[in-house]
Structures are given as C-alpha cells and as structure tokens.
Design a protein around this motif. Sequence first.
Motif, PDB file in Angstrom:
ATOM      1  N   SER A  59      27.837 -56.948 -43.630  1.00 54.89           N
ATOM      2  CA  SER A  59      27.043 -58.167 -43.684  1.00 54.89           C
ATOM      3  C   SER A  59      25.584 -57.847 -43.963  1.00 54.89           C
ATOM      4  O   SER A  59      25.099 -56.772 -43.632  1.00 54.89           O
ATOM      5  CB  SER A  59      27.131 -58.913 -42.347  1.00 54.89           C
ATOM      6  N   GLU A  60      24.914 -58.794 -44.563  1.00 56.55           N
ATOM      7  CA  GLU A  60      23.475 -58.681 -44.795  1.00 56.55           C
ATOM      8  C   GLU A  60      22.806 -59.937 -44.289  1.00 56.55           C
ATOM      9  O   GLU A  60      23.296 -61.043 -44.509  1.00 56.55           O
ATOM     10  CB  GLU A  60      23.172 -58.523 -46.287  1.00 56.55           C
ATOM     11  N   VAL A  61      21.705 -59.766 -43.607  1.00 55.95           N
ATOM     12  CA  VAL A  61      20.884 -60.886 -43.183  1.00 55.95           C
ATOM     13  C   VAL A  61      19.597 -60.802 -43.996  1.00 55.95           C
ATOM     14  O   VAL A  61      18.818 -59.859 -43.843  1.00 55.95           O
ATOM     15  CB  VAL A  61      20.578 -60.835 -41.668  1.00 55.95           C
ATOM     16  N   ARG A  62      19.401 -61.754 -44.863  1.00 56.09           N
ATOM     17  CA  ARG A  62      18.210 -61.773 -45.726  1.00 56.09           C
ATOM     18  C   ARG A  62      17.110 -62.562 -45.028  1.00 56.09           C
ATOM     19  O   ARG A  62      17.210 -63.766 -44.877  1.00 56.09           O
ATOM     20  CB  ARG A  62      18.558 -62.367 -47.075  1.00 56.09           C
ATOM     21  N   LEU A  63      16.081 -61.839 -44.614  1.00 58.46           N
ATOM     22  CA  LEU A  63      14.977 -62.470 -43.907  1.00 58.46           C
ATOM     23  C   LEU A  63      13.944 -63.065 -44.862  1.00 58.46           C
ATOM     24  O   LEU A  63      13.094 -63.840 -44.434  1.00 58.46           O
ATOM     25  CB  LEU A  63      14.322 -61.460 -42.958  1.00 58.46           C
ATOM     26  N   GLY A  64      14.022 -62.698 -46.124  1.00 61.84           N
ATOM     27  CA  GLY A  64      13.140 -63.282 -47.128  1.00 61.84           C
ATOM     28  C   GLY A  64      11.707 -62.778 -47.034  1.00 61.84           C
ATOM     29  O   GLY A  64      11.395 -61.832 -46.319  1.00 61.84           O
ATOM     30  N   ALA A  65      10.839 -63.459 -47.761  1.00 68.67           N
ATOM     31  CA  ALA A  65       9.410 -63.110 -47.773  1.00 68.67           C
ATOM     32  C   ALA A  65       8.739 -63.777 -46.574  1.00 68.67           C
ATOM     33  O   ALA A  65       8.868 -64.972 -46.359  1.00 68.67           O
ATOM     34  CB  ALA A  65       8.774 -63.566 -49.074  1.00 68.67           C
ATOM     35  N   ILE A  66       8.037 -62.992 -45.803  1.00 72.83           N
ATOM     36  CA  ILE A  66       7.354 -63.483 -44.606  1.00 72.83           C
ATOM     37  C   ILE A  66       5.860 -63.277 -44.813  1.00 72.83           C
ATOM     38  O   ILE A  66       5.415 -62.177 -45.150  1.00 72.83           O
ATOM     39  CB  ILE A  66       7.848 -62.725 -43.358  1.00 72.83           C
ATOM     40  N   LYS A  67       5.099 -64.320 -44.593  1.00 68.84           N
ATOM     41  CA  LYS A  67       3.645 -64.220 -44.752  1.00 68.84           C
ATOM     42  C   LYS A  67       3.054 -63.439 -43.590  1.00 68.84           C
ATOM     43  O   LYS A  67       3.393 -63.672 -42.422  1.00 68.84           O
ATOM     44  CB  LYS A  67       3.022 -65.610 -44.828  1.00 68.84           C
ATOM     45  N   LEU A  68       2.150 -62.513 -43.911  1.00 66.43           N
ATOM     46  CA  LEU A  68       1.476 -61.741 -42.863  1.00 66.43           C
ATOM     47  C   LEU A  68       0.779 -62.658 -41.865  1.00 66.43           C
ATOM     48  O   LEU A  68       0.775 -62.392 -40.667  1.00 66.43           O
ATOM     49  CB  LEU A  68       0.441 -60.796 -43.483  1.00 66.43           C
ATOM     50  N   GLN A  69       0.210 -63.732 -42.358  1.00 70.10           N
ATOM     51  CA  GLN A  69      -0.532 -64.647 -41.490  1.00 70.10           C
ATOM     52  C   GLN A  69       0.367 -65.225 -40.395  1.00 70.10           C
ATOM     53  O   GLN A  69      -0.072 -65.438 -39.270  1.00 70.10           O
ATOM     54  CB  GLN A  69      -1.165 -65.777 -42.308  1.00 70.10           C
ATOM     55  N   GLU A  70       1.652 -65.453 -40.712  1.00 69.04           N
ATOM     56  CA  GLU A  70       2.591 -65.949 -39.700  1.00 69.04           C
ATOM     57  C   GLU A  70       2.732 -64.956 -38.551  1.00 69.04           C
ATOM     58  O   GLU A  70       2.757 -65.343 -37.377  1.00 69.04           O
ATOM     59  CB  GLU A  70       3.958 -66.232 -40.337  1.00 69.04           C
ATOM     60  N   LEU A  71       2.780 -63.665 -38.885  1.00 71.64           N
ATOM     61  CA  LEU A  71       2.886 -62.644 -37.841  1.00 71.64           C
ATOM     62  C   LEU A  71       1.583 -62.524 -37.058  1.00 71.64           C
ATOM     63  O   LEU A  71       1.602 -62.340 -35.837  1.00 71.64           O
ATOM     64  CB  LEU A  71       3.274 -61.294 -38.449  1.00 71.64           C
ATOM     65  N   TYR A  72       0.453 -62.637 -37.738  1.00 79.08           N
ATOM     66  CA  TYR A  72      -0.830 -62.563 -37.037  1.00 79.08           C
ATOM     67  C   TYR A  72      -1.033 -63.778 -36.135  1.00 79.08           C
ATOM     68  O   TYR A  72      -1.539 -63.659 -35.025  1.00 79.08           O
ATOM     69  CB  TYR A  72      -1.984 -62.442 -38.029  1.00 79.08           C
ATOM     70  N   ASP A  73      -0.588 -64.956 -36.587  1.00 82.88           N
ATOM     71  CA  ASP A  73      -0.775 -66.178 -35.794  1.00 82.88           C
ATOM     72  C   ASP A  73       0.227 -66.289 -34.641  1.00 82.88           C
ATOM     73  O   ASP A  73      -0.126 -66.706 -33.544  1.00 82.88           O
ATOM     74  CB  ASP A  73      -0.632 -67.422 -36.687  1.00 82.88           C
ATOM     75  N   ASN A  74       1.488 -65.953 -34.888  1.00 82.79           N
ATOM     76  CA  ASN A  74       2.555 -66.181 -33.919  1.00 82.79           C
ATOM     77  C   ASN A  74       3.168 -64.909 -33.340  1.00 82.79           C
ATOM     78  O   ASN A  74       4.051 -64.991 -32.489  1.00 82.79           O
ATOM     79  CB  ASN A  74       3.673 -67.007 -34.568  1.00 82.79           C
ATOM     80  N   ASN A  75       2.798 -63.775 -33.854  1.00 82.03           N
ATOM     81  CA  ASN A  75       3.323 -62.465 -33.466  1.00 82.03           C
ATOM     82  C   ASN A  75       4.779 -62.262 -33.882  1.00 82.03           C
ATOM     83  O   ASN A  75       5.358 -61.228 -33.630  1.00 82.03           O
ATOM     84  CB  ASN A  75       3.162 -62.223 -31.961  1.00 82.03           C
ATOM     85  N   ARG A  76       5.373 -63.283 -34.493  1.00 80.28           N
ATOM     86  CA  ARG A  76       6.751 -63.173 -34.980  1.00 80.28           C
ATOM     87  C   ARG A  76       7.000 -64.223 -36.052  1.00 80.28           C
ATOM     88  O   ARG A  76       6.267 -65.206 -36.159  1.00 80.28           O
ATOM     89  CB  ARG A  76       7.773 -63.318 -33.858  1.00 80.28           C
ATOM     90  N   SER A  77       8.086 -64.001 -36.806  1.00 81.93           N
ATOM     91  CA  SER A  77       8.456 -64.951 -37.857  1.00 81.93           C
ATOM     92  C   SER A  77       9.438 -65.977 -37.303  1.00 81.93           C
ATOM     93  O   SER A  77       9.951 -65.836 -36.191  1.00 81.93           O
ATOM     94  CB  SER A  77       9.102 -64.210 -39.032  1.00 81.93           C
ATOM     95  N   THR A  78       9.707 -66.972 -38.089  1.00 78.34           N
ATOM     96  CA  THR A  78      10.763 -67.927 -37.783  1.00 78.34           C
ATOM     97  C   THR A  78      12.101 -67.198 -37.918  1.00 78.34           C
ATOM     98  O   THR A  78      12.272 -66.368 -38.814  1.00 78.34           O
ATOM     99  CB  THR A  78      10.707 -69.110 -38.770  1.00 78.34           C
ATOM    100  N   GLY A  79      13.047 -67.498 -37.056  1.00 73.14           N
ATOM    101  CA  GLY A  79      14.348 -66.820 -37.090  1.00 73.14           C
ATOM    102  C   GLY A  79      15.224 -67.275 -38.245  1.00 73.14           C
ATOM    103  O   GLY A  79      15.160 -68.421 -38.689  1.00 73.14           O
ATOM    104  N   THR A  80      16.033 -66.338 -38.732  1.00 69.83           N
ATOM    105  CA  THR A  80      17.009 -66.600 -39.787  1.00 69.83           C
ATOM    106  C   THR A  80      18.393 -66.517 -39.165  1.00 69.83           C
ATOM    107  O   THR A  80      18.771 -65.493 -38.597  1.00 69.83           O
ATOM    108  CB  THR A  80      16.874 -65.568 -40.928  1.00 69.83           C
TER     109      THR A  80
END
Length: 178
Positions: free
Chosen positions: A52-73
């Motif tokens: 299986s593959e879980v494609r997390l896609g392109a994540i903006k750096l600003q999202e990690l700086y603002d929230n410390n994590r990305s939205t879940g896939t």
Amino acid sequence: MSAHRKPNASHGAWLLCWLLLFSLTAHGQDNLHFHGALVAKPCLATPENERSEVRLGAIKLQELYDNNRSTGTEFTLRLGQCDTALAHAVNVTFLGNQSSLWGLLDIAPDSQADNIAIGLETLEGEAVPVNQSVQRPLVDGDNLLRFRAYVQAKGNYPSVVIDPGTFRAVANIELSYE
C-alpha cells in the motif's frame, strides 16, 4: 511334436499396442495443477494490503510552522471474510523506525526534506504510535480499518528549521487477533 505353440505376429502387435497405451497414460505431461492456502486466521488480508501507498501530497511549509503538523490523509486497511467465532478483535501494529519524536515514524535517510516525521492516528484523532498496537473490534464479513497519516515538524519554529523536499517512510503492518 511339441505342445508348445509358436506365437503369431498378431499377438505381438496386440501386446505392443497395450504396452504403448499404458505407457502413454501413465507418463503424460503435468497438465493439471492445484494451488491454494489453508489459513487458521479469523480474517484474510486482501490483496490491496500487500503493498500500500499513502500519498500525503504537497504540504506547505507554512502549515507546519503554524500548526506543527499537516492535515491528516486517510487510508484504509481491508480485512476480508472475518469470522468473529475465531476472534472478536484485531491488534494493528505499524512497525518501523521511530523518529526522535516518540511514536512517530522517521523518514528515510535518502529523503530531501528534513526535521519532519510521520504520525499515525485513528479517525477520532487517537494517536497510533509506531511499534505499538491499537485494537479494533471485528464484525463478521469484511472489515475496514481506517487511519490517518500526517507530517509533523520535529520542533517549533524558529528553533527548528524544516528543509523542504521530497520524503518517504516505510512501515510494515502486523496483525494479531484476540
């Protein structure tokens, strides 16, 4: 005169035909093969779980700086033909290299991105630590085990600078039944 009769040619021909017939039927090619597997597990893993593959896609750096994590896939593990007479629950463990952040999966050394890790959780937001099992109830028939994966920064900005780029991580799924 002897009571012994001399065999005629037709007897020899019949004998030769019978020998050929039995040798052809006894030494035919292997042309019928049987395959299968006997399983003593309460559920069958479906083929899509094999790799299986879980494609997390392109994540903006600003999202990690603002929230410390990305939205879940969201991703799903499928278990087929479950029999609750054999087990009422499954323990799911994601085995892999743990990052410096406890419970998170480390990214592969050949990744371009740096200072991030992969987190796993249930759809309810309950953390699923790497190398720790989480239990899910089973129902008779097919079962869908749903999880989410996300990217987490290994610290807060500005103390940790995240290097952008591609990344990957690998985990093995282990299932045990109760």
